[in-house]
Design a protein around this motif. Structure first.
Motif, short mmCIF file in Angstrom:
data_model
loop_
_atom_site.label_atom_id
_atom_site.label_comp_id
_atom_site.label_asym_id
_atom_site.label_seq_id
_atom_site.Cartn_x
_atom_site.Cartn_y
_atom_site.Cartn_z
N ALA A 167 -121.16 -71.29 -83.25
CA ALA A 167 -122.51 -70.78 -82.98
C ALA A 167 -122.54 -69.26 -83.02
N VAL A 168 -121.52 -68.62 -82.42
CA VAL A 168 -121.48 -67.15 -82.41
C VAL A 168 -121.17 -66.63 -83.81
N TYR A 169 -120.25 -67.27 -84.50
CA TYR A 169 -119.90 -66.85 -85.87
C TYR A 169 -121.15 -66.86 -86.76
N GLU A 170 -121.94 -67.91 -86.65
CA GLU A 170 -123.17 -68.00 -87.45
C GLU A 170 -124.15 -66.88 -87.10
N SER A 171 -124.25 -66.57 -85.81
CA SER A 171 -125.18 -65.53 -85.37
C SER A 171 -124.76 -64.15 -85.85
N ILE A 172 -123.46 -63.84 -85.75
CA ILE A 172 -122.97 -62.54 -86.19
C ILE A 172 -123.09 -62.42 -87.71
N THR A 173 -122.86 -63.52 -88.40
CA THR A 173 -123.03 -63.54 -89.86
C THR A 173 -124.47 -63.17 -90.23
N HIS A 174 -125.42 -63.71 -89.50
CA HIS A 174 -126.83 -63.39 -89.76
C HIS A 174 -127.08 -61.89 -89.59
N LEU A 175 -126.56 -61.32 -88.51
CA LEU A 175 -126.77 -59.89 -88.27
C LEU A 175 -126.15 -59.05 -89.39
N ILE A 176 -124.96 -59.42 -89.83
CA ILE A 176 -124.29 -58.68 -90.90
C ILE A 176 -125.08 -58.78 -92.19
N ASN A 177 -125.61 -59.96 -92.47
CA ASN A 177 -126.42 -60.15 -93.68
C ASN A 177 -127.72 -59.36 -93.64
N GLN A 178 -128.12 -58.96 -92.44
CA GLN A 178 -129.31 -58.12 -92.28
C GLN A 178 -128.95 -56.63 -92.34
N GLY A 179 -127.68 -56.36 -92.64
CA GLY A 179 -127.23 -54.97 -92.76
C GLY A 179 -126.75 -54.35 -91.47
N ARG A 180 -126.60 -55.16 -90.42
CA ARG A 180 -126.12 -54.65 -89.12
C ARG A 180 -124.59 -54.75 -89.08
N THR A 181 -123.95 -53.65 -88.80
CA THR A 181 -122.48 -53.65 -88.80
C THR A 181 -121.86 -53.09 -87.52
N ASN A 182 -122.63 -52.35 -86.73
CA ASN A 182 -122.11 -51.81 -85.47
C ASN A 182 -122.69 -52.64 -84.33
N ILE A 183 -122.07 -53.78 -84.11
CA ILE A 183 -122.65 -54.81 -83.24
C ILE A 183 -121.96 -54.84 -81.88
#
Length: 341
Positions: A167-183
């Motif tokens: 669940a967390v992996y999928e969520s972080i993947t979404h953020l990265i695909n939105q261009g977010r990298t400093n999470i």
């Protein structure tokens, strides 16, 4: 004053002790008129049902004990809904206790349930060593134990939760695909679940070749600090947003932290998602009415509760069939993407 017994009631009313016992147990074998007469006499004369006598006769109390960190938390209240919905169709009774994530309180509740002769225990544990050893003791004595939500412990028993890593992996993947990298990854100290959520976060960063910064992880003692946890979170986010490399996204690893983070971001006048994206665990049913509507991981909490009771009732009804096979049920969580990310 001597306590009145079933034999006393039988002698006074002219019925057999068996009839009195069935009437007090609300048996269908006894007419309503007779039950009303007997129950009225018993109440007026201070008769008290002896649960321990029943325990000695049948070995069962029909009590299932449940210990959760916070009854007011929407996630745990939904689990209770699931259990109650299934239990209402049976003769079992649920005894609910709240630990406040306090190991001492948790141990007291476990000892109380043991003394009351609970047939089974459902628990979201604190992870305290003494409590876990006590749970092993109860299990070894034949009392079924189900770990709920926080399942990542080295104890052979039944467990019901979700695949936190996925669940967390999928969520972080979404953020990265939105261009977010400093999470940022903000979590509580809840053992048995945080480790897997953190692992999903870290592995996702590795897989996308994103540099990990240790200062991007914050752990907060949510339950014990009260408003102090809010102040700590506000100080942390304020400093991070003023740093040379401000974060562009936050992942919150518990329901309470998700709501607290939203409150802090609002107080700091940080716009979501313009300045910073937010996604995290949230089982509040109306996250779509937040401004902006909240992206979140939703756990199937009600189904988790239902599964826990169905599992226990199956075990209790077939206790003559001893087994060392323990179920580890992982239900799918859903990642609901809205405007906050």
């Amino acid at each position: 004053m001597k306590r009145i017994t079933i034999k006393d009631i039988a002698k006074a009313l002219g019925y057999s002790p068996g009839t009195i016992s069935k009437a007090l147990a609300d048996s269908y074998e006894i007419s309503n008129i007779t039950k009303i007469e007997i129950q009225k006499y018993a109440n007026e004369n201070g008769y008290s049902f002896n649960h321990y006598a029943k325990l000695l006769r049948t070995g069962r109390t029909n009590i299932i004990g449940m210990i959760v960190p916070a009854i007011g938390n929407s996630f745990f209240s939904q689990i209770l809904e699931g259990i109650e919905e299934q239990m209402s169709k049976t003769a079992y009774n649920l005894l609910i206790m709240q630990s406040n994530d306090d190991p001492v309180c948790e141990m007291t509740h476990l000892e109380t349930l043991y003394k009351k002769g609970a047939d089974a225990i459902v628990i979201t544990p604190t992870g305290n060593r003494a409590s876990m050893e006590y749970l092993k003791k109860l299990k070894d004595e034949g009392i079924p134990v189900v770990l709920m939500d926080r399942t990542n412990y080295n104890i052979d028993t039944h467990k019901i939760g979700i695949d936190n890593y996925a669940a967390v992996y999928e969520s972080i993947t979404h953020l990265i695909n939105q261009g977010r990298t400093n999470i940022l990854f903000i979590s509580s100290f809840a053992k048995g679940v945080v480790e897997e959520r953190r692992r999903g976060y870290l592995q996702c960063l590795r897989d996308y070749n994103i540099q990990y910064h240790s200062k991007n992880l914050l752990s907060i003692d949510v339950e014990k600090k009260g408003r102090k946890s809010q102040e700590e979170l506000m100080l942390y986010l304020s400093q991070k947003m003023k740093s040379e490399l401000p974060p562009d996204a936050i992942f919150t690893a518990s329901d309470q932290l998700t709501y607290q983070t939203l409150e802090v971001l609002h107080a700091l006048h940080i716009e979501v998602p313009a300045q910073l994206s937010l996604i995290g665990f949230a089982n509040f049913r109306f996250t779509n009415i937040f401004e902006p509507p909240l992206s979140c991981i939703v756990q199937p909490s009600k189904e988790m509760g239902a599964q826990a009771f169905l599992l226990l009732s199956e075990i209790l009804e077939n206790q003559s069939q001893k087994t060392t096979l323990f179920k580890n049920i992982k239900l799918p969580a859903s990642v609901e993407i809205r405007q906050s990310s």
